[in-house]
Write an enzyme that holds these catalytic residues in place. Structure first.
Site, PDB file in Angstrom:
ATOM      1  N   GLY A  33       5.853   8.149  -1.715  1.00 21.17           N
ATOM      2  CA  GLY A  33       5.301   6.995  -2.430  1.00 21.17           C
ATOM      3  C   GLY A  33       4.210   7.365  -3.412  1.00 21.17           C
ATOM      4  CB  ALA A  34       3.801  10.271  -5.556  1.00 30.76           C
ATOM      5  N   GLY A  37      -0.533   3.287  -7.025  1.00 33.01           N
ATOM      6  CA  GLY A  37      -1.670   3.069  -6.132  1.00 33.01           C
ATOM      7  C   GLY A  37      -2.247   4.300  -5.447  1.00 33.01           C
ATOM      8  N   GLY A  39      -0.969   6.576  -3.410  1.00 30.12           N
ATOM      9  CA  GLY A  39      -0.203   7.822  -3.494  1.00 30.12           C
ATOM     10  C   GLY A  39      -0.372   8.493  -4.843  1.00 30.12           C
ATOM     11  CB  SER A 161      -3.311  -0.435   6.958  1.00 30.26           C
ATOM     12  OG  SER A 161      -3.929  -1.602   6.501  1.00 30.26           O
ATOM     13  CE1 TYR A 187       0.946  -2.799   5.100  1.00 33.14           C
ATOM     14  CE2 TYR A 187      -1.129  -3.536   6.063  1.00 33.14           C
ATOM     15  CZ  TYR A 187      -0.419  -2.679   5.233  1.00 33.14           C
ATOM     16  OH  TYR A 187      -1.106  -1.693   4.540  1.00 33.14           O
TER      17      TYR A 187
HETATM   18  N1  LIG Z   1      -3.996  -0.992  -1.134  1.00 33.81           N
HETATM   19  C1  LIG Z   1      -4.724  -1.114  -0.055  1.00 33.81           C
HETATM   20  O1  LIG Z   1      -5.809  -1.732  -0.058  1.00 33.81           O
HETATM   21  C2  LIG Z   1      -4.238  -0.516   1.235  1.00 33.81           C
HETATM   22  C3  LIG Z   1      -4.985  -0.780   2.394  1.00 33.81           C
HETATM   23  C4  LIG Z   1      -4.564  -0.232   3.579  1.00 33.81           C
HETATM   24  C5  LIG Z   1      -3.450   0.584   3.618  1.00 33.81           C
HETATM   25  N2  LIG Z   1      -2.725   0.813   2.491  1.00 33.81           N
HETATM   26  C6  LIG Z   1      -1.553   1.686   2.615  1.00 33.81           C
HETATM   27  O2  LIG Z   1      -1.505   2.602   1.541  1.00 33.81           O
HETATM   28  C7  LIG Z   1      -0.164   3.030   1.334  1.00 33.81           C
HETATM   29  C8  LIG Z   1       0.148   2.959  -0.150  1.00 33.81           C
HETATM   30  O3  LIG Z   1       0.121   1.620  -0.574  1.00 33.81           O
HETATM   31  P1  LIG Z   1      -0.516   1.145  -1.954  1.00 33.81           P
HETATM   32  O4  LIG Z   1      -1.580   0.188  -1.637  1.00 33.81           O
HETATM   33  O5  LIG Z   1      -0.786   2.291  -2.822  1.00 33.81           O
HETATM   34  O6  LIG Z   1       0.701   0.250  -2.516  1.00 33.81           O
HETATM   35  P2  LIG Z   1       1.647   0.458  -3.774  1.00 33.81           P
HETATM   36  O7  LIG Z   1       0.844   0.562  -5.029  1.00 33.81           O
HETATM   37  O8  LIG Z   1       2.660  -0.637  -3.693  1.00 33.81           O
HETATM   38  O9  LIG Z   1       2.340   1.861  -3.483  1.00 33.81           O
HETATM   39  C9  LIG Z   1       3.287   1.989  -2.462  1.00 33.81           C
HETATM   40  C10 LIG Z   1       4.121   3.218  -2.691  1.00 33.81           C
HETATM   41  O10 LIG Z   1       5.142   3.253  -1.682  1.00 33.81           O
HETATM   42  C11 LIG Z   1       6.403   3.277  -2.320  1.00 33.81           C
HETATM   43  N3  LIG Z   1       7.434   2.606  -1.541  1.00 33.81           N
HETATM   44  C12 LIG Z   1       7.488   1.316  -1.144  1.00 33.81           C
HETATM   45  N4  LIG Z   1       8.623   1.064  -0.483  1.00 33.81           N
HETATM   46  C13 LIG Z   1       9.318   2.228  -0.477  1.00 33.81           C
HETATM   47  C14 LIG Z   1      10.579   2.615   0.022  1.00 33.81           C
HETATM   48  N5  LIG Z   1      11.409   1.744   0.611  1.00 33.81           N
HETATM   49  N6  LIG Z   1      10.969   3.891  -0.144  1.00 33.81           N
HETATM   50  C15 LIG Z   1      10.188   4.786  -0.772  1.00 33.81           C
HETATM   51  N7  LIG Z   1       8.990   4.477  -1.285  1.00 33.81           N
HETATM   52  C16 LIG Z   1       8.564   3.212  -1.144  1.00 33.81           C
HETATM   53  C17 LIG Z   1       6.191   2.579  -3.662  1.00 33.81           C
HETATM   54  O11 LIG Z   1       7.241   2.898  -4.558  1.00 33.81           O
HETATM   55  P3  LIG Z   1       7.506   2.023  -5.902  1.00 33.81           P
HETATM   56  O12 LIG Z   1       6.474   2.465  -6.903  1.00 33.81           O
HETATM   57  O13 LIG Z   1       8.892   2.388  -6.267  1.00 33.81           O
HETATM   58  O14 LIG Z   1       7.323   0.583  -5.520  1.00 33.81           O
HETATM   59  C18 LIG Z   1       4.839   3.178  -4.041  1.00 33.81           C
HETATM   60  O15 LIG Z   1       4.980   4.471  -4.551  1.00 33.81           O
HETATM   61  C19 LIG Z   1       0.716   2.108   2.178  1.00 33.81           C
HETATM   62  O16 LIG Z   1       1.109   2.789   3.348  1.00 33.81           O
HETATM   63  C20 LIG Z   1      -0.208   0.954   2.525  1.00 33.81           C
HETATM   64  O17 LIG Z   1       0.133   0.340   3.741  1.00 33.81           O
HETATM   65  C21 LIG Z   1      -3.093   0.276   1.300  1.00 33.81           C
END
Ligand SMILES: NC(=O)c1ccc[n+]([C@@H]2O[C@H](COP(=O)([O-])OP(=O)(O)OC[C@H]3O[C@@H](n4cnc5c(N)ncnc54)[C@H](OP(=O)(O)O)[C@@H]3O)[C@@H](O)[C@H]2O)c1
Length: 307
Positions: A33-34, A37, A39, A161, A187
Site C-alpha cells: 500500500g505505497a 498516505g 505508505g 491503528s 475496522y
Molecule cells: N490515516 C490515519 O489517520 C490512520 C490512522 C490509523 C491507522 N491507519 C492505517 O494506516 C494504513 C494506511 O492507511 P492510510 O491512512 O495511508 O490510507 P490510504 O491513503 O487510503 O492508503 C491505503 C493504502 O492501502 C492500499 N490498499 C487499500 N486496499 C487495498 C487492497 N485491497 N489491496 C492492496 N492495497 C490496498 C491503498 O491503495 P490505493 O492507493 O490503490 O487505494 C493505499 O496504497 C492502514 O493500515 C490504516 O488502517 C491510518
C-alpha cells in the site's frame, strides 16, 4: 495529571517523537500500500535512507508514478508487485515472486488498509476490512517468514491503528452475519485481530533475530475511507481532515521503527507513532489471540499447507 490507560493515547500523541539518522543503504524493505498516505510517506523516507524497495500495490499506474518519483529523486531501486489484498491468491503470488527474486528481506511493513462504512464481501465471501487489514497481511507475513528468518536480523512492522480500541471482534460472527455492520467496529475488529496475532508471532520468534511490532501511524490526512460514499467523503474532508496531521510524521515514525539500532531487539510491542503504548485490554487477551491465530491459519489455507 495521570491519564487512565484507556486514554493514554491522547497525551502520547502529543509527545515528542523519536527519530533516527541511521541509514538503510541496500537494505531490502517490502511495503504494502505505497500508493497513498502513510505508505507513500514511509517509502519516501525509506528511499531517502537508501533502502531498496519492493512496493506491493493494487494500482499499477499509481505505483509506477511512485516508483518514478523515488528512483528519480533518491536513485534507489524500486520493484513493483501489482497485488490486490482483497484476493488471497494474489497475496500468495506476490509472496512467491519475492521468494524467487530476493534472497534476503530486511524489513516487511504491512501497511495496506481500508475502512468500509458498509459491509461488503470479498470474492471469497468475507467481510472486506477483516480480509484486507488482517487476513491478507497475516498470510503475506507467514509466507515470507522463512526468508525473514534466513535474513535475521530482520523486522516486521504491522501498521495497526488506535481504531483497535473500537473493538468489534466476535469470533462467532467474523462476517457480521448476525450483527448490524458498523464501519468503526468492522475496522476495529480487523485491527484487534491483527494485534492479537502480533503477540502470538512475537512469542514464536523469540530469540530468532526477527522482531514484530505494531504501530499506530498517527491521526493523519490520507485517503482512508475515501472508497466509501459521497456523504462519508464529504464528512471526512470537511470535518475530519482539518483536525488531522500531515502524513509525513507517519513516514518518519515508520523509518524510526525500521532503522533505529535501539529497536533491533524490541518485539511484541504496540507503538503510538514511536511511543511504546499499552493497547486496549480486549487486544491483550491471549486466549482469544490463540483462537484468532488458528482461525486465521484456517481461513488463509495455511493450516492445510502446514498439514
Ligand atoms: N490515516 C490515519 O489517520 C490512520 C490512522 C490509523 C491507522 N491507519 C492505517 O494506516 C494504513 C494506511 O492507511 P492510510 O491512512 O495511508 O490510507 P490510504 O491513503 O487510503 O492508503 C491505503 C493504502 O492501502 C492500499 N490498499 C487499500 N486496499 C487495498 C487492497 N485491497 N489491496 C492492496 N492495497 C490496498 C491503498 O491503495 P490505493 O492507493 O490503490 O487505494 C493505499 O496504497 C492502514 O493500515 C490504516 O488502517 C491510518
Amino acid at each position: 495529571m495521570k491519564w487512565p490507560d484507556e486514554l493514554i493515547f491522547i497525551p502520547n500523541s502529543r509527545m515528542p517523537q523519536k527519530t533516527t539518522t541511521v541509514r538503510m543503504d541496500g537494505r531490502v524493505c517490502i511495503l504494502t500500500g505505497a500508493t497513498s498516505g502513510v505508505g507513500y510517506h514511509a517509502v519516501k523516507r525509506l528511499a531517502e535512507g537508501g533502502a531498496r524497495l519492493v512496493l506491493v500495490c493494487r494500482n499499477a499506474e499509481k505505483a509506477a508514478h511512485v516508483k518514478d518519483e523515488l528512483e528519480g529523486e533518491y536513485r534507489t531501486s524500486v520493484r513493483i508487485l501489482k497485488t490486490d489484498f482483497s484476493r488471497l491468491a494474489e497475496v500468495r503470488k506476490a509472496a512467491g515472486t519475492i521468494l524467487e527474486e530476493y534472497p534476503r528481506i530486511d524489513v516487511l511493513i504491512n501497511n495496506a488498509g481500508i475502512h468500509m462504512s458498509r459491509r461488503i464481501l470479498t470474492e471469497d465471501g468475507m467481510e472486506t476490512a477483516f480480509y484486507v487489514n488482517h487476513l491478507a497481511s497475516f498470510l503475506f507475513t507467514r509466507l515470507l517468514l522463512t526468508r525473514l528468518l534466513e535474513s535475521a536480523p530482520a523486522r516486521i512492522i504491522q501498521i495497526n491503528s488506535q481504531g483497535h480500541r473500537f473493538g468489534g471482534l466476535d469470533l462467532d460472527d467474523l462476517n457480521w452475519d448476525r450483527r448490524r455492520y458498523r464501519g468503526l467496529q468492522g475496522y476495529g475488529a480487523s485491527k484487534v485481530a491483527q494485534l492479537l496475532t502480533v503477540w502470538e508471532l512475537a512469542d514464536r520468534l523469540k530469540g530468532m533475530g526477527v522482531t514484530v511490532n505494531a504501530m499506530h501511524p498517527g491521526g493523519v490526512r490520507t485517503n482512508i475511507g475515501m472508497n466509501n460514499g459521497f456523504l462519508y467523503q464529504w464528512y471526512q474532508r470537511l470535518l475530519i481532515w482539518p483536525i488531522l496531521k500531515a502524513p509525513r510524521i507517519s513516514g518518519e515514525a515508520i523509518y524510526y521503527l525500521a532503522a533505529a539500532p535501539e529497536m533491533a531487539e524490541v518485539s511484541g510491542r504496540f507503538f503510538n507513532l514511536t511511543i511504546d503504548e499499552k493497547p486496549a485490554p480486549h487486544a491483550l487477551d491471549r486466549a482469544i489471540g490463540k483462537q484468532v491465530w488458528k482461525i486465521s491459519e484456517t481461513l488463509t489455507g495455511l493450516a492445510e499447507m502446514n498439514g
